[in-house]
Write a protein that holds these residues in place. Structure first.
Motif, short mmCIF file in Angstrom:
data_model
loop_
_atom_site.label_atom_id
_atom_site.label_comp_id
_atom_site.label_asym_id
_atom_site.label_seq_id
_atom_site.Cartn_x
_atom_site.Cartn_y
_atom_site.Cartn_z
N VAL A 22 -0.68 6.37 -11.11
CA VAL A 22 -0.02 6.36 -9.80
C VAL A 22 -0.38 7.60 -9.00
CG1 VAL A 22 2.19 6.36 -8.59
CG2 VAL A 22 1.89 4.94 -10.64
N VAL A 23 -0.21 8.76 -9.62
CA VAL A 23 -0.43 10.03 -8.91
C VAL A 23 -1.91 10.23 -8.60
CG1 VAL A 23 -0.10 12.53 -9.03
CG2 VAL A 23 1.63 11.00 -9.97
N GLY A 24 -2.78 9.67 -9.42
CA GLY A 24 -4.20 9.84 -9.17
C GLY A 24 -4.77 8.89 -8.14
N ALA A 25 -4.09 7.75 -7.89
CA ALA A 25 -4.65 6.73 -7.00
C ALA A 25 -3.91 6.60 -5.67
CB ALA A 25 -4.65 5.38 -7.71
N LEU A 26 -2.56 6.66 -5.69
CA LEU A 26 -1.80 6.42 -4.48
C LEU A 26 -2.06 7.44 -3.37
CD1 LEU A 26 0.30 4.80 -2.93
CD2 LEU A 26 2.09 6.04 -4.15
N PRO A 27 -2.12 8.76 -3.66
CA PRO A 27 -2.40 9.72 -2.58
C PRO A 27 -3.72 9.46 -1.87
CG PRO A 27 -1.52 10.86 -4.48
CD PRO A 27 -1.79 9.45 -4.92
N LYS A 28 -4.72 9.03 -2.61
CA LYS A 28 -6.03 8.75 -2.01
C LYS A 28 -5.91 7.64 -0.96
CE LYS A 28 -8.93 6.52 -4.59
NZ LYS A 28 -9.95 6.18 -5.62
N VAL A 29 -5.16 6.60 -1.27
CA VAL A 29 -4.99 5.48 -0.34
C VAL A 29 -4.15 5.91 0.85
CG1 VAL A 29 -4.12 3.13 -0.10
CG2 VAL A 29 -5.24 3.83 -2.22
N LEU A 30 -3.10 6.69 0.60
CA LEU A 30 -2.24 7.14 1.70
C LEU A 30 -2.99 8.03 2.68
CD1 LEU A 30 1.03 7.91 -0.32
CD2 LEU A 30 0.67 6.03 1.29
N ARG A 31 -3.93 8.83 2.17
CA ARG A 31 -4.73 9.67 3.06
C ARG A 31 -5.65 8.82 3.94
NH1 ARG A 31 -4.69 15.16 2.54
NH2 ARG A 31 -6.74 15.35 3.53
N SER A 440 -4.43 -4.26 -5.69
CA SER A 440 -4.95 -3.01 -5.14
C SER A 440 -3.83 -2.09 -4.70
CB SER A 440 -5.86 -3.30 -3.94
OG SER A 440 -5.10 -3.78 -2.84
N TRP A 441 -4.11 -0.80 -4.69
CA TRP A 441 -3.14 0.17 -4.22
C TRP A 441 -2.89 0.05 -2.72
CZ3 TRP A 441 0.60 2.57 -6.35
CH2 TRP A 441 0.54 2.95 -7.69
N GLU A 442 -3.84 -0.54 -1.99
CA GLU A 442 -3.62 -0.74 -0.55
C GLU A 442 -2.39 -1.60 -0.31
OE1 GLU A 442 -6.49 -0.72 -2.02
OE2 GLU A 442 -7.67 0.77 -0.90
N LYS A 443 -2.18 -2.58 -1.16
CA LYS A 443 -1.01 -3.45 -1.02
C LYS A 443 0.27 -2.68 -1.34
CE LYS A 443 0.96 -7.74 -2.88
NZ LYS A 443 0.75 -8.86 -3.84
N SER A 444 0.28 -1.92 -2.43
CA SER A 444 1.46 -1.15 -2.81
C SER A 444 1.74 -0.01 -1.83
CB SER A 444 1.29 -0.58 -4.22
OG SER A 444 1.09 -1.61 -5.16
N ALA A 445 0.67 0.57 -1.27
CA ALA A 445 0.83 1.71 -0.36
C ALA A 445 1.65 1.33 0.86
CB ALA A 445 -0.54 2.25 0.05
N VAL A 446 1.54 0.09 1.31
CA VAL A 446 2.32 -0.35 2.48
C VAL A 446 3.81 -0.23 2.19
CG1 VAL A 446 2.88 -2.35 3.92
CG2 VAL A 446 0.50 -1.89 3.28
N GLU A 447 4.22 -0.59 0.96
CA GLU A 447 5.63 -0.48 0.58
C GLU A 447 6.06 0.98 0.47
OE1 GLU A 447 7.71 -3.07 0.43
OE2 GLU A 447 5.99 -4.22 1.13
N TYR A 448 5.18 1.83 -0.04
CA TYR A 448 5.52 3.25 -0.13
C TYR A 448 5.67 3.87 1.26
CZ TYR A 448 5.19 3.83 -5.17
OH TYR A 448 5.44 3.76 -6.51
N VAL A 449 4.82 3.48 2.20
CA VAL A 449 4.94 4.00 3.56
C VAL A 449 6.27 3.60 4.17
CG1 VAL A 449 4.02 3.81 5.91
CG2 VAL A 449 2.46 4.16 3.98
#
Length: 490
Positions: A22-31, A440-449
């Motif tokens: 999580v910590v290695g992949a999610l920040p990259k997508v959020l950036r 993909s993390w792109e899908k999960s990143a929307v929920e985190y945003v």
């Protein structure tokens, strides 16, 4: 929006469990979405083997009567700024274990708090992960300009007790909670787990690890977001670690990977054998007691094969090793961590066993489906949210599921999968349905945003404010001190 991830792990530098992914992949997508996201993690003794770290720190601080240094680098393969907490207690070549584990990570959390309060770059949101960072929401309660989100990756590990914390560090007068995690969930502005089903299950005695009452009490601020996987890094069409690359539309090219895997791990070369795989920590949580009970019967009455990859409890390692001796050429046990071999297991096996007792989310079942390996899972936690039961009559579903944590139920699921394997056309369509799932993390990143905007009180359609925009406009209202911070237990 400025977000600082504070965690003990970040792949590919330090990875023991799902937190590292999580910590290695999610920040990259959020950036990529335009947010200023950075990571704060310990400077482990093995990190110089994996990356370049500057000799001079960017900041020096003090906590718990200790002097520490903070070094700035970049997470390898990304543009994510990485702050490394440097102290002699983390110089060993290990992440966890040891008698000083509670003291080390309490110091780490203390250092993160001092860094956030005093360094020139200040986050709007502190995203904390598991018990190692559990005191941060407590301390940040007195800083209304910094919001906190606390992610539970594994509720079974809750950190030091209150009496131990009072021996090591500062426990504010307003602090509540008998251990680190209990305090964290009360004082964080929002709490999330890594799957919606697990977020509901931990409110019950069966999964709550004695915190079910507290978690039910704060359920109004609890969210559940399914983890993703790095679909660029784990792509069977481009993976250089597997024998023959393949895709969902070229799945017929997958067959050589099975033969190559059998040859590599010492199994009989048999294209028609039902080859099962396990890539896991070998602990009770992962259902190893079911596996140890039922595999001898299953292997004894079928022509199936099994490869096990992982390390864990000595008891289960020994049981599996002895079982492999009873089934030479049919079962291979690799007691090690090897990322490249794990990809070959996903790409070469027909089915993937994951009969977990509980599973906050799970990454392995998603990786298996990504590589065309059909998962056999128990319906719990994130496995419910990611794997659906195969129905050959309607050509629906992505795997084989069983409900009760019982040996016979697990055995039945394996039998159903092995019988379905006898029909190649339907089995191939089952594999392709799994490969087409979007993990993909792109899908999960929307929920985190959405969660980040919620904790800052921003409208969900608020446009992204990039670092360049911030040079031309006033800071967002959310970064200014506020007096209406939610109460600790709301």
């Amino acid at each position: 929006m400025r977000i600082l991830f504070v965690a003990a792990e970040a792949a590919p530098l330090a990875k023991v469990g799902g937190m590292g992914d999580v910590v290695g992949a999610l920040p990259k997508v959020l950036r990529k979405l335009g947010y200023d996201v950075r990571i704060f993690m310990p400077y482990y003794g093995f990190l110089p083997d994996k990356m370049e770290v500057p000799d001079k720190p960017v900041w020096v601080g003090n906590a718990m009567f200790q002097t520490f240094q903070v070094f700035q680098a970049v997470l390898p393969g990304t543009d994510v700024p990485l702050y490394l907490f440097g102290h002699p207690s983390f110089s060993q070549r290990r992440v966890y274990y040891g008698e000083d584990e509670d003291w080390r990570f309490t110091l780490f959390a203390n250092g993160a708090a001092e860094f956030v309060w005093n360094y020139e770059w200040k986050p709007d949101i502190l995203h904390c992960h598991d018990w190692h960072t559990g005191m941060l929401p407590v301390w940040m309660h007195q800083s209304p300009d910094i919001s906190t989100i606390y992610t539970i990756h594994n509720l079974a590990y809750q950190g030091p007790w209150r009496w131990r914390l009072e021996q090591m560090t500062w426990c504010p007068w307003y602090m509540q909670g008998h251990n680190t995690m209990a305090a964290a969930v009360q004082f964080a502005d929002l709490v999330n787990t890594v799957s919606p089903t697990y977020a509901e299950q931990i409110k019950t005695p069966a999964y709550g690890e004695t915190l079910e009452g507290l978690l039910s009490f704060i359920s109004g601020k609890m969210r559940g977001i399914v983890n993703g996987i790095d679909t660029e890094r784990y792509n069977p069409e481009k993976d250089r670690y597997i024998m023959e690359p393949f895709g969902v539309d070229t799945i017929e090219r997958r067959a050589p990977n099975k033969i190559a895997l059998q040859e590599e791990v010492g199994l009989e070369i048999n294209r028609g054998a039902f080859l099962m795989g396990i890539v896991s920590r070998l602990v009770e949580q992962k259902g190893l007691d079911l596996i140890v009970q039922m595999l001898p019967q299953f292997l004894g009455f079928t022509n199936s094969q099994l490869i096990v990859l992982g390390t864990g409890d000595r008891y289960y390692e020994t049981q599996l090793w002895e079982m492999a001796g009873r089934f030479p050429g049919r079962m291979s046990v690799q007691l090690l961590y090897n990322d490249a071999l794990s990809r070959r297991v996903y790409a070469g096996c027909d089915a993937f066993l994951m009969p977990s007792r509980f599973e906050p989310c799970g990454i392995s079942q998603m990786m298996a489906m990504r590589y065309g390996c059909v998962p056999i899972v128990r319906q719990t936690g994130g496995l419910v949210d990611t794997v659906s039961h195969n129905n050959p009559a309607t050509d629906s579903g992505t795997g084989y599921c069983f409900d009760r944590y019982e040996p016979l139920d697990f055995y039945t699921a394996m039998v159903r999968a092995s019988e379905a394997y006898r029909f190649p056309d339907k089995w191939q369509r089952l594999q392709q349905r799994g490969m087409r799932q979007n993990f993909s993390w792109e899908k999960s990143a929307v929920e985190y945003v959405r969660m980040y905007k919620e904790v800052l009180g921003l409208p969900l359609d608020e446009p992204v404010v990039t670092a360049a925009d911030e040079l031309a406009v006033a800071p967002p209202v959310a970064t200014q001190p506020s007096t209406d911070k939610p109460a600790a237990t709301k």
